[in-house]
Write an enzyme that holds these catalytic residues in place. Structure first.
Site, PDB file in Angstrom:
ATOM      1  N   GLY A 273       0.871  -0.962  -0.202  1.00 50.94           N
ATOM      2  CA  GLY A 273      -0.217   0.051   0.415  1.00 50.94           C
ATOM      3  C   GLY A 273       0.993   1.343   0.217  1.00 50.94           C
TER       4      GLY A 273
ATOM      5  CG  ASP B 124      -0.580  10.176  11.280  1.00 48.36           C
ATOM      6  OD1 ASP B 124      -1.489  10.405  11.106  1.00 48.36           O
ATOM      7  OD2 ASP B 124      -0.219   9.611  10.389  1.00 48.36           O
TER       8      ASP B 124
END
Lengths: 714, 251
Positions: free
Chosen positions: A74, A193
């Site tokens: 990904g 994050d």
């Protein structure tokens, strides 16, 4: 005369688009291309973003001979991930390559190494282990990579896209994340994050957190001013550890770049980000797991959306507090509360103390075992805020106490159900204390170890004032002296908002009849950043005041508001004050003012940039958050949304202050201080100013104001 | 230049110099009283920036150099008069559209050279240098329809102002040389030289140049948007206005 075309030189044209080039300031620059370049980035924040095209498996294979690159997994804003096999160890690993543009920054390699070394120390079953890092050289520049543990499973995003996760599953997942985060936080590492893409769940259901610290490294966490060319890229995407580059359910219809999991301070005060930003992000993830949706701007408790244990609201909303100090202080605390839910079914806990929150109005309900503030009818409150510098002085009637109206204030004492009722004579709004001589109740005082750094500065208290005491942690005491600050709004809603940066011990007290009555340990029933008690509206107060004064004097008659001026205040360049002439609604830059304080005073005198303080200057701090330094304005916080309700008489009368109080103040209104204020300048210019908030690109603060004018004037 | 991410953001963000932080056209419109000092100042500021597109438009409509000067001055004088702005109709939202419509109307209905002379022998509300105006017009001459040319020149005037502001900021920060070398990177054209060349010219690292270019472009975008917004009643139309200006360059 216009027929001199023959003498016109042939203009050069742009090699790119053929547009004739202009001369002058644009010499050598094609206006069409310039305009295009200015418009091309759809937003300022996207400017300079360099698209990242992940290398193919073949390209990588050539660069990493020790690895057998198995497949592309990904791609995200922070790189692309591949599944690979270490040939020698015969170990399956995940290889992440970072966007090559990062390497353009000369200091990146060093920061990368530093960060990676710290991450390599994070050995925890809940954290994806970092094996190796470095860079390989390719013709276009260094390609930085990270070799890490391969997690055979799915990420939470994929899990979520399959539908809502059951509360039971969520309760199994969240504590694991808490553990991992606490482990990192203990070592001073903030993830920055946290989002579903970074939360991996392996086949056995074990949760692993990926991409620690990477956000900071690539400037992807909202830190402004990062020198990386790619650093402007918002949190559009992150390391999507095992996510396929397929469509992302929650992204549908969302504007890319929305910092969906980002704590408010990450974009507003990036320099202040700490572990509590992770707690916020985890709160968002938790919310999403429970409801299937991201928290909306108008935050609704999860239990109002889905059928869940209402005590989960408490946990989620606390994690989602805008103000870091009102969140859990540590993620382990959050874990404890989550686990408590599992141990104690709802029925058992709801018996004691009647603490179960009603579904209709959850925010109005108290936390278990905690005291509630009640108001019976109305509290005649006018408030003052100091410290952060917003002042509200109350008009002091000379014949105070002479009036018969009464207002009842009820304060519920903690741990008991008894109520004490006090009566406050109307308009006996007295300035009770002006000095450090705060007769604070013992239980409001901080622990002895904090006392030495406790500093209370000239905080006038009025009847009806509430006190939110905030004492900072010991470790921060030296640099951030604690304050006791008071905030009350005149519109009758008493808001106990966050006032200081780091409050561990928060106590509330209320001043009634000149006495401070404490409500010890009323930890805030604050949800969504505020705590409100409905009260009389400001015009009722003011109307009554007007009548009371029996003011037939011309001073208060025939008043009207002048035009509304809407402006954006930005930081001034190089600490150069730029003044707003309130009367003109224009910026005054000339003659340039010196920045040195004393010379500045002289300058103001000599240039008649008057001492009346009709000017406000944009903050010159150069800080990232736009600051507005109001100059020589005395401000009164009248609460949000009061703009239209304030009449000129109110604005004028409000300032009928004793002269000795009408000194000038500096006030700093940060972006967060959106609100409406009455103001008065030293030369008795009165008005209403509203701070509307930051501009979308955060480069300034939008305000509007109007001055009170005498009707007789033109 | 410090590249450390630990640097406080303030240290690495170019200082902002939005001395005209309010929207001038909004001030003009909102004042409602065109005679008020703030409206007049704001309007003058706008006119000083955008006189040339108007002048060029007048020239394109066949006026002689002298007449174009007088007409432009007279138009501005009229514009600054009380009450005139109230005639701003549907074009209120955009100063550019308003000005062109008003100018057309002025040329069609009001302007009368003899009357202008009578009224004060050529009032000069603008510091318009006839020589410069003429040469600039000749340099800008093209075959475009006058309205299209007007938009294009408007865009150029606006961009010039942006670039000047940008340069002034750099000069104020002692980076005049840097600006001169890096301004070509404001456009991403093929004609632009490489970062490496610029780095060599400035005696610095290529990485540093990239960073500086990145910042310059970012600031440029901010200023451009700001400057466009200055001519609009509402900032929300900035994108539309930018698209319209860009359209003036399309073939």
């Amino acid at each position: 005369m216009s027929n001199q075309a023959s003498t016109v030189p042939t203009n050069p044209t742009c090699p790119d688009c053929g547009t004739p080039l202009a001369s002058g300031a644009l010499a050598g620059i094609c206006p069409a291309c310039l305009l295009k370049s200015g418009a091309s980035a759809d937003s300022v924040t996207q400017a300079g973003r360099i698209p990242f095209i992940p290398p193919t498996v073949e390209e990588l294979a050539a660069l990493f001979p020790a690895l057998e690159i198995l497949e592309f997994i990904g791609k995200g804003g922070m790189g692309a991930v591949y599944k690979a096999r270490q040939r020698q160890l015969d170990r399956i690993v995940a290889l992440k390559v970072l966007p090559p543009a990062l390497g353009d920054d000369a200091t990146f390699a060093e920061r990368f190494a530093r960060e990676a070394r710290a991450l390599a120390k994070l050995n925890h079953p809940g954290i994806v282990t970092l094996y190796e890092f470095g860079h390989v050289t390719q013709p276009t520049g260094p390609l930085f990579y990270i070799l890490m543990e391969f997690v055979d499973g799915v990420n939470l995003r994929q899990l979520l896209s399959g539908g809502r996760i059951s509360p039971r599953e969520a309760l199994a997942i969240v504590p694991q994340i808490c553990d991992a985060l606490q482990f990192a936080h203990d070592r001073g590492i903030v993830h920055r994050d946290i989002k579903p893409e970074n939360l991996l769940i392996d086949r056995r259901g074990a949760v692993k957190v990926a991409d620690f610290g990477l956000a900071k490294l690539v400037g992807n966490d909202g830190r402004a001013g990062s020198p990386l060319p790619a650093a402007d890229s918002p949190v559009e995407s992150g390391a999507q550890e095992t996510s396929r580059p397929t469509n992302d359910l929650t992204d549908a219809g969302k504007v890319m770049g929305t910092p969906r999991y980002m704590a408010p301070e990450q974009s507003e005060r990036p320099s202040e980000v700490d572990h509590r930003a992770d707690i916020y992000a985890l709160g968002v993830v938790f919310y999403q797991m429970l409801t299937g949706e991201l928290p909306a701007k108008e935050l609704r408790p999860p239990s109002t959306k889905v059928q869940i244990d209402v005590r989960l609201d408490e946990i989620v909303l606390r994690a989602l507090e805008r103000n870091p100090s009102q969140r859990y202080a540590a993620v382990s605390e959050m874990k404890t509360e989550v686990e408590m839910l599992e141990k104690e079914p709802l029925e058992a806990s709801s018996k004691d103390s009647g603490s179960t929150r009603t579904m209709e109005n959850p925010a109005a309900e108290a936390k278990p075992d905690q005291t509630r503030f009640h108001t019976s009818t109305a509290i005649r409150v006018f408030g003052i805020t100091m410290g952060a510098a917003i002042f509200l002085w109350l008009f002091l009637p000379k014949n105070d106490g002479s009036r018969g109206q009464q207002t009842n204030v009820a304060v519920a004492a903690p741990q008991t159900s008894s109520k004490k009722t006090f009566t406050v004579p109307d308009f006996q709004i007295r300035r009770v204390l002006t000095d450090l001589d705060l007769d604070l109740p013992a239980d409001l005082l901080p622990e002895p170890r904090y006392q030495q750094v406790l500093k209370v500065e000239r905080t006038p208290l009025l009847d009806g004032s509430a006190i939110a005491g905030a004492f900072v942690e010991e470790s921060r005491g030296k640099t951030n002296p604690p304050n006791i600050r008071v905030k009350l709004t005149v519109d009758g809603s008493r808001k106990f908002q966050e006032i200081t940066r780091t409050n561990l011990n928060r106590r509330l007290a209320i001043m009634v009849n000149g006495k401070i009555l404490s409500a010890p340990n009323i930890t805030e029933e604050i949800k969504g950043g505020g705590f409100q008690i409905p009260g009389p509206r400001v015009e009722e107060e003011m109307d009554a005041l007007l009548k009371h004064l029996n003011s037939g004097s011309s001073e208060f008659s025939n008043l009207r508001f002048g035009k509304t001026n809407s402006l954006t205040i930005t930081n001034s360049p190089r600490n150069q004050p730029v003044f707003l002439s309130l009367e003109w609604g224009l910026w005054v830059t000339n003659p340039p003012a010196p920045t040195h304080t004393r010379r500045f005073q002289d300058w103001r005198r000599s240039n008649n940039v008057d001492l009346a303080g009709r000017y406000i200057e944009p903050g010159s701090s150069g800080a990232n958050i736009p600051m507005v330094l109001t100059f020589s304005l005395t401000l009164a916080d009248i609460g949000k949304d009061s703009w239209d309700r304030i009449t000129p008489e109110m604005a004028r009368l409000h300032w009928n202050l004793p002269d000795e109080l009408a000194e000038s103040m500096n006030a700093i209104m940060a972006t967060g201080s959106a609100g409406t204020y009455l103001f008065r300048t030293e030369r008795d210019v009165f008005g209403v100013i509203e701070v509307l908030g930051a501009t979308p690109d955060d480069s300034g603060v939008r305000i509007r104001y109007k001055l009170v004018e005498h009707g007789s004037q033109p | 230049m410090d590249h450390s991410p630990e640097t406080h953001p303030a240290d690495s963000t170019p200082a902002r110099a939005d001395t005209f932080a309010t929207t001038r056209w909004t001030v003009v419109l909102a004042a409602g009283r065109p005679g008020s000092p703030q409206a007049a100042m704001a309007l003058e500021e706008l006119c000083r920036t955008y006189w040339f597109p108007l002048y060029a438009y007048v020239r394109r409509r066949g006026q002689t150099r002298e007449d174009a000067e007088d007409l432009t001055q007279a138009f501005f004088a009229r514009l600054l008069e009380k009450g005139f702005l109230e005639s701003a109709g549907a074009e209120r939202g955009r100063f550019r559209a308003f000005l062109l419509t008003a100018l057309k109307r002025f040329m069609a209905n009001e302007w009368d050279r003899s009357r202008t002379l009578k009224r004060g022998g050529g009032a000069t509300p603008l510091p318009l240098d006839p020589q410069q105006a003429d040469s600039q017009f000749l340099a800008a001459s093209n075959d475009l329809p006058p309205d299209r040319a007007f938009d294009r020149e408007w865009a150029v005037a606006l961009l010039e102002r942006v670039v000047i502001r940008l340069r002034d900021e750099c000069v104020a920060e002692g980076r005049a040389g840097q600006f001169d070398h890096l301004k070509i990177f404001l456009t991403s054209g093929k004609g632009a030289s490489s970062h490496a060349d610029a780095a060599a010219a400035l005696g610095t690292e290529e990485g540093a140049v990239r960073v500086a270019v990145h910042r310059l472009r970012k600031r440029y975008r901010q200023l451009l948007r700001d400057e466009v917004a200055q001519t609009l009643a509402q900032g929300a139309y900035v994108d539309a206005e930018m698209a319209a200006l860009f359209g003036a360059f399309s073939k």
